[in-house]
Enzyme design. Structure first.
Site: not given
Length: 348
Positions: A290, A163, A318
């Site tokens: 995601d 991320s 995610h």
């Protein structure tokens, strides 16, 4: 006979008072001497027994006298193993997380590997300083500072980021290619992605109304925490209410910082702007479901970085590290071995 006695009495009292005064003077000199002797003895003892401490006091005194101020930047990290034949692995966590998010992946990595998990700038145990440190560029510089502090780049290492940490890892690979042997980016932020995710759409709506208090990734109630977990994970975890409350209680003191980090970021496409500079072997791992950073970002990296390997995970959102830790560890290890085998063939 009584008159002489009355005249002699004051003389006797005067002698007694003088003796008392002499004793008081002696005590005063003893106390004064003792007061002066203590620091002198302490100085002599320090000089003989702790000369290093004395030198530190000396420099501290002159810094104070000259009006100099100083600061200490602290990195908080965990590690396992020592550098060996395989490259060391440095792991960078995502937004509002911390180094311990990697524990589930570390569980499935061989114990002989040298692993380092660090709290990103401003997160958990690492120092929280100024806004410049929380930009992607600022975090890249701080992570490079950390790498040099522990001399991790004495030998090229493998960098992993997820991320926000994936964004930082990608820009790091572009800035400091000589530090790395390869890199793995897991659902990285920082790209101009063709398809907007559910989170990005919500963020745009909040920006349009100028109401940044309801950012989905910054929960302040157990209900909002549950919504965030649903947003980040395709797998539905049944989390007890007490645990949800505990997770919120841990985050609330830091929510203003997290909000500042999202709102204050000037360049939301740092990885996009730097990916053409990435020359180290690159692996991209992405969950197909995601909802935070759309999986179409994998195509952007595959077309922008030569030789990029892409691994897409079915039924995964995610939070790849939390949802598929065993698979994540397996993919990273396979990529590392493949790169090392490739390097060996080139040498031979």
């Amino acid at each position: 006979m009584s008159l002489p006695l009355s005249e002699e009495t004051p003389v006797l009292l005067s002698v007694t008072q003088r003796r008392e005064m002499d004793l008081d003077l002696v005590n005063m000199f003893l106390i004064a001497g003792g007061t002066l002797a203590i620091p002198i003895l302490a100085f002599i003892a320090s000089f003989l027994l702790w000369p290093a401490a004395l030198i530190k006091v000396y420099y501290w005194y002159w810094r104070r006298t000259l009006g100099l101020q100083g600061s200490i930047y602290r990195f908080c990290y965990s590690y396992r193993g020592k550098p060996g034949t395989r490259p060391s692995i440095l792991m960078l966590h995502g937004f509002s997380a911390h180094k311990d998010m990697w524990l589930t992946v570390v569980k499935y990595l061989p114990k002989h590997l040298h692993l380092v998990c660090v709290d990103m700038p401003g997160h958990e145990g690492t120092s929280r300083t100024c806004a410049e440190d929380y930009s992607i560029e600022g975090q890249v510089q701080r992570i490079h500072q950390f790498v040099e502090c522990i001399r991790l780049n004495k030998k090229p290492f493998h960098l992993v980021g997820t991320s926000m940490g994936g964004n930082v890892a990608g820009v790091y690979a572009a800035r400091y290619p000589s530090d790395l042997c390869s890199a793995s980016l897991i659902c990285p932020a920082g790209l101009q992605i063709p398809n907007e995710s559910k989170f990005v759409k919500q963020l745009h709506q909040l920006q349009a109304t100028q109401n940044m208090s309801g950012i989905p990734l910054i929960p302040s109630t157990p209900e909002e925490m549950e919504d965030m977990l649903k947003l980040c994970s395709y797998v539905r975890f049944k989390v007890p209410q007490q645990i949800l409350q505990g997770l919120v209680d841990v985050r609330i003191p830091h929510n203003d910082f997290y909000r500042e980090e999202i709102v204050g970021e000037k360049s939301r496409h740092s990885l996009q702007e730097n990916m053409h500079l990435i020359i180290v072997p690159l692996q991209v791992i992405w969950g197909k479901q995601d909802q935070v950073v759309d999986v179409s970002g994998a195509t952007v990296l595959a077309s922008g970085v030569r030789g990029c390997r892409v691994d897409l995970l079915e039924n995964c959102g995610h939070s790849v590290v939390m949802e598929r830790p065993r698979k994540t560890a397996k993919l990273i290890l396979e990529f590392l071995i493949a790169q090392q085998d490739s390097s060996s063939k080139k040498i031979s």
